[in-house]
Design an enzyme around this catalytic site. Sequence first.
Site, PDB file in Angstrom:
ATOM      1  N   SER A  47       0.863  -1.199   0.000  1.00  0.00           N
ATOM      2  CA  SER A  47       0.000   0.000   0.000  1.00  0.00           C
ATOM      3  C   SER A  47       0.885   1.229   0.000  1.00  0.00           C
ATOM      4  O   SER A  47       2.081   1.158   0.294  1.00  0.00           O
ATOM      5  CB  SER A  47      -0.867   0.006   1.264  1.00  0.00           C
ATOM      6  OG  SER A  47      -0.069   0.375   2.384  1.00  0.00           O
ATOM      7  N   ASP A  48       0.289   2.373  -0.318  1.00  0.00           N
ATOM      8  CA  ASP A  48       1.030   3.595  -0.095  1.00  0.00           C
ATOM      9  C   ASP A  48       0.830   3.946   1.388  1.00  0.00           C
ATOM     10  O   ASP A  48       0.015   3.343   2.083  1.00  0.00           O
ATOM     11  CB  ASP A  48       0.549   4.708  -1.037  1.00  0.00           C
ATOM     12  CG  ASP A  48       1.609   5.771  -1.213  1.00  0.00           C
ATOM     13  OD1 ASP A  48       1.582   6.478  -2.227  1.00  0.00           O
ATOM     14  OD2 ASP A  48       2.489   5.879  -0.327  1.00  0.00           O
ATOM     15  N   TRP A  49       1.557   4.948   1.858  1.00  0.00           N
ATOM     16  CA  TRP A  49       1.588   5.249   3.293  1.00  0.00           C
ATOM     17  C   TRP A  49       0.181   5.443   3.873  1.00  0.00           C
ATOM     18  O   TRP A  49      -0.495   6.421   3.543  1.00  0.00           O
ATOM     19  CB  TRP A  49       2.399   6.519   3.535  1.00  0.00           C
ATOM     20  CG  TRP A  49       2.665   6.764   4.969  1.00  0.00           C
ATOM     21  CD1 TRP A  49       1.745   6.987   5.950  1.00  0.00           C
ATOM     22  CD2 TRP A  49       3.932   6.798   5.609  1.00  0.00           C
ATOM     23  NE1 TRP A  49       2.348   7.159   7.149  1.00  0.00           N
ATOM     24  CE2 TRP A  49       3.706   7.057   6.978  1.00  0.00           C
ATOM     25  CE3 TRP A  49       5.247   6.641   5.175  1.00  0.00           C
ATOM     26  CZ2 TRP A  49       4.732   7.148   7.906  1.00  0.00           C
ATOM     27  CZ3 TRP A  49       6.264   6.747   6.101  1.00  0.00           C
ATOM     28  CH2 TRP A  49       5.999   6.981   7.452  1.00  0.00           C
ATOM     29  N   GLY A  50      -0.261   4.474   4.644  1.00  0.00           N
ATOM     30  CA  GLY A  50      -1.547   4.641   5.325  1.00  0.00           C
ATOM     31  C   GLY A  50      -2.743   4.519   4.409  1.00  0.00           C
ATOM     32  O   GLY A  50      -3.884   4.743   4.818  1.00  0.00           O
TER      33      GLY A  50
END
Length: 742
Positions: free
Chosen positions: A289-292
Site C-alpha cells: 500500500s502507499d503510506w496509510g
Amino acid sequence: MRPIQTIACALSLFLCGCSAGSAFREVEIEEPYGRKVDSVLSLMTLEEKIGQLNQYTGNGQATGPVIDDTTKIAQIEKGLVGSMLNIRGAERTRRLQEHAMKSRLRIPLLFGLDVIHGMQTVFPVPLAEASSFDLDLMRRTAAGAAREAAAQGVHWTFAPMVDISRDARWGRVVEGAGEDPWYGSLVARARVEGFQGRSLADVTTVMACAKHFAAYGACIAGKDYNTTDLSLLTLHDTYLPPFRAAVESGVGSVMNGFNDLNGIPATGNAYLQRTLLKGEWGFDGLTVSDWGSIGEMVPHGYAADLRDAARAAITAGCDVDMESRAYVSRLRGLVADGEVAEACIDDAVRRILLKKFQLGLFDDPFRYCDPEREARTVLCDSLRSLAREAAVRSIVLLKNDGETLPLDRFTGTVALIGALADSRIDMRGIWASDGAVEEVVTVRKGLEARYGRAKVLYAEGYDLETNRLHLAPALAAARRADVVVVAVGERYFQSGEARSKADIAIPRQHEELVRALKGCGKRVITLLMGGRPMIFDEAAAHSDAVLLTWWLGTEAGNAIADVLSGEYNPSGKLPMTFPAHVGQIPIYYNYKSTGRPESKAGGYTCSYQDIDFEPAYPFGFGLSYTTFEIGTPTLEKRVWRLDEPVTVRVTVKNTGHRTGRETVQLYIRDHVGSVTRPVRELRGFRQVLLRPGEQTEVAFTLGAAELGFWNADLRYVVEPGVFSVMCGPDSKNVKTAEFELR
Ligand code: GLC
C-alpha cells in the site's frame, strides 16, 4: 522483452477462495524457491504470517503519522514486522536485523526506501532524466543508485514512479517520465532493469517497485490525492502501459495508490490488483500500500472502519500494509470470523518470503550490512561522474537567439544573478532523501571553477525564501559584466508529493528581474529551474537564451558550466508539453482530432476564444548549438500486410558548425480506427551524434507494439487502414509519409 502472456508460463496458477465471494489466483512459485517458501510458511502461526504483511517506518522522512521505536522493536522480536522503510546505513540496518534474528523463526526484515533519483549521490530528478531520451543512461543511473543504496543496507526502492500525467499542476510529475505512455513504458523498463540488474541475489542491486498503481497522475484538477475517474479504455491505453512494461521487466513489487479509481480506491481495487496484475499479467511479486492508504479507505467512504479497510485491502490483493497498522491489528479477527480466508494471507506471505529468498536474506540476513562497502561506494568518483553525465544530458535548450550560447573561448566577466544559483539544497530537487547537501555543486561554484572566481560577479537578485527583489546589486553586476546568467524558477519543495499548484508561472519577481537585467543592454542567459513544466513567457521574452536545467542533483553546477561553455552541446528534449497558459491544462501532444479540429480561425472549432491552443513548447522540443535537417520518412512500399513489420527510413544531417546529438523522433497517426486515435503518437526515436556536415540514415521498424492500441473491448489490436508516419526534431515540426495496412 517478455510479452505479458508468456510471463504466466513461469507460474502455474490455480483458483482458491480469498474471502466470501471473491476468487483469486494463488501463485505457485518456481523452484528452487517454491519448496523453501512453503516450508517456512508451514511453520508460521497466523500471527507471524500477519506480521510479514506489516511495514513500519523508521524515523525521518515520514509522510504520515508514526509510532514509537520501542513498540516496533518489541514487535520485530515477536516476528510481527515484515519490513521497514526509511532505515538506511549498514550499521543501523544490521542492528534492526539483529532484533529480527531474535524472533522465533528468524525471518529477516526487508528494508525499503524512496531511492527515486539517487541516494547520497543525487542524479537529476526523473522528469529531467527523461529529457535525455537516453534509455541506457537511465538504466545506468538506476543501477548506480541501487549500488549506493544497497551499500547502505537498502534492499528495496519505492521506484520507479511510472505514473503518466498530462497535468503540470500536479507536483508529482517531477518523479515520472512525462506524458507519453509509450516512452513512459520504455523508461519504466530501463529503470526497473537498472535497479534490479540481472538478479536480486546480486548485492549491488535492489528490488524495484512500480508505482502508483494505477492512474494516480489523472487526479482531477491536478490536485494530489484527488479522485481519478476515467474510462477503462483510457486506463488501458494511457495509464497502464508503463506498469505492464515494468511487470514484463520482472519488477519485484508494485505500490498501489492513494487515489479513488472510478469509485474504488486503488488500495482496495481488486480489478487492478487481482484481475489484472496478479491474474492476467501473472505478476509474482508483492504489492504494497502507499503510506496509510489502507486506513484512508475510511475517509474515502469505502470502508466503515479500519477492520473493514483491512478486509477490503487484503481481499483486493494488497499484500503489505505500509504504516496504517490495519493488518497487524485487524486481520486475526477477520480470519477468526471467517471474513478473510487464511489462504488469502498465505498468498501474500508467499510473495514476501519469495522476495526475501531471492534477495539472499535467508542465506545471510546481513549481506547488505557491510560498512566497508558502504564507505567505498557512497559518493565515489564513478557515481559522481555518472551524475554529471546524466545532468548534462538532461538540460534542454529552449531558446538561443543570435547564437548567444555557447560561451566558448569566453574570457570576459559573467554576472551570475539569482539566489537559486547559489543554493545547494535546491539543486538536489525533491525526494532526494539522503542526498548529501554539502556535496552539491551549485551553479556559482560550477561557473567559478570554469571561468575563475574573479570572472564571476554574483548577486542574489532576490531573497530565496521571500523572492523580495534586491535589484540594485544585481544591475550593478550586470553593468560591469560582459554577459548575464540569471537563475529563475521553483524551489525544490514546490514540486513533488502534496505540491500541486493552481498557477505554474515562475514568481513574478523573477520575471521582473530578467526584464530589468535585459535593460542593462547585455546578453541575458536564463537558467529555468524546477520539477514541472512552468510558464515563464515574460522571462523568455527578455532572454537571449534559455536553458531548462530542472533539478540536476549533486553535479548540477559543473553540468551547467559544461553546457554554458559549449563543452557539452545540449541535447535534451521535453518529455512533457510546456503550456502557454495554465488554462490550457490538461494539454498534451497526443490529443484526439475531435469532429471540429482546433483551428487558428477559431469559429466553431475545438479552440479557445481568449487564448491560443498552441503550447509554449511542444512535447519532444529541444534545440542544439548546431542545426539539423531531418528528411521526409521513406518506405519501400505503400501497402503492407497487417502482420508485416513496416520499415521506415529517414536521413538526418548536421547542417551547422558544431558536433551535436539529435533525437530523431517518429510519430504515427492511425487515421481511422474502431475507436478514435490520437493525431500523433510517439513510436520511435533514435539519437545520432553528428559532426558538422555529417549525414546519416536511421531506420525504424513498426510492428504490433507500435501500431496497435486497446479497442472498445479492451483487447490490444492492430487494425487495417491508412497511417501517417511523421519524423522530426519534436512533435510539431514533422515531415510526413503515408502507408497502408491491409
Ligand atoms: C509516500 C508516497 C510514495 C512513497 C511512500 C513511502 O506518501 O506517495 O510514493 O513511496 O509514501 O515514502
